[in-house]
Design a protein around this motif. Structure first.
Motif, PDB file in Angstrom:
ATOM      1  N   THR A   1       0.815  -1.132  -0.021  1.00 14.52           N
ATOM      2  CA  THR A   1      -0.053   0.097  -0.175  1.00 14.52           C
ATOM      3  C   THR A   1       1.107   1.236   0.103  1.00 14.52           C
TER       4      THR A   1
ATOM      5  N   ILE B   1      -3.573   0.630  -3.532  1.00 15.34           N
ATOM      6  CA  ILE B   1      -3.009  -0.835  -3.022  1.00 15.34           C
ATOM      7  C   ILE B   1      -2.787  -1.549  -4.277  1.00 15.34           C
TER       8      ILE B   1
ATOM      9  N   ASP C   1      -2.123  -1.360  -9.610  1.00 13.67           N
ATOM     10  CA  ASP C   1      -3.047  -1.454  -8.451  1.00 13.67           C
ATOM     11  C   ASP C   1      -4.096  -2.591  -8.423  1.00 13.67           C
TER      12      ASP C   1
ATOM     13  N   ILE D   1      -6.105  -6.458   3.808  1.00 14.85           N
ATOM     14  CA  ILE D   1      -6.944  -5.357   3.409  1.00 14.85           C
ATOM     15  C   ILE D   1      -8.220  -6.014   3.524  1.00 14.85           C
TER      16      ILE D   1
END
Length: 235
Positions: free
Chosen positions: A177, A187, A208, A229
């Protein structure tokens, strides 16, 4: 010394409105250096659990707030990136995480995930006795008996005993990230690490989650893992 901080001059990561009042609370000395946000700001301005510093002080004195598993007694205690906030009476748990504007925000997690926290290695040195001392992004230090850790790697630590339960190397293919700069909060996977000559920062190319690529300097990225996440168990 004053206990107040001008809102216009607070670090950009602080989750406060700079245009409402002139002053806000000043963080005490502690983890995260100048970027550390006083706990009272999180309780009052972010969560809305209290309306004043006095109310925050009372709530904390009741033992209702924990940071990284430790019961907190000081409303000015700095909190910051990747810290775990626990409100066990409410059955609420949060990880502090940078949003797309680079400001610190709260990501809800479950109780199992709240038992550990992520730390980025920022320093490594040998100490007497043959051990290696690691310094993490929030100032915490660890003694390890292995050479297998490097600066920019990430670790997951159990909050109750600081045991290392996961290690994520900084390398191509790692999930990261971005925590600062124009791409803060995004991220993705490291596609390439471009090593530059001299004192210039190395450049990291990241793809990403939407398949779009961006470039940032490696000091702005932190290695995480997929469960991190999703608000689940880091380990």
């Amino acid at each position: 010394m004053t206990n107040h901080q001008k809102r216009l001059s607070v670090p950009k990561a602080w989750p406060v409105d700079r245009k409402t009042d002139t002053f806000t609370v000043k963080a005490d000395a502690g983890p995260h250096g100048e970027s550390g946000v006083p706990l009272v700001i999180v309780l009052r301005d972010v969560l809305g659990y209290v309306d004043s510093t006095k109310e925050a002080r009372y709530a904390i004195s009741e033992g209702n707030v924990k940071v990284n598993g430790d019961e907190i007694q000081d409303e000015g205690r700095p909190v910051g990136m990747f810290d775990i906030l626990q409100f066990e009476e409410r059955d609420e748990y949060y990880r502090i995480f940078p949003d797309e504007g680079g400001r610190l925000s709260l990501t809800p997690i479950d109780a199992d995930a709240a038992a550990s926290k992520l730390g980025r290695i920022v320093g490594k040195r040998h100490v007497p006795g043959g051990n290696t001392q690691l310094t993490l992004h929030d100032g915490q230090t660890l003694l390890v008996d292995s050479e297998g850790y490097s600066p920019k790697d990430s670790l997951v630590l159990q909050n109750d005993n600081n045991e290392i339960v996961a290690h994520f190397p900084y390398e191509e293919g790692a999930l990261v990230t971005s925590v600062e700069g124009a791409h803060a909060g995004r991220i993705g996977e490291i596609i390439n690490i471009e090593v530059t000559s001299g004192s210039a920062d190395n450049i990291v190319v990241v793809e990403d989650l939407d398949g779009e690529r961006f470039e940032t300097i490696e000091e702005y990225v932190v290695v995480i893992d997929e469960n991190f996440i999703e608000g689940g168990d880091d380990a």
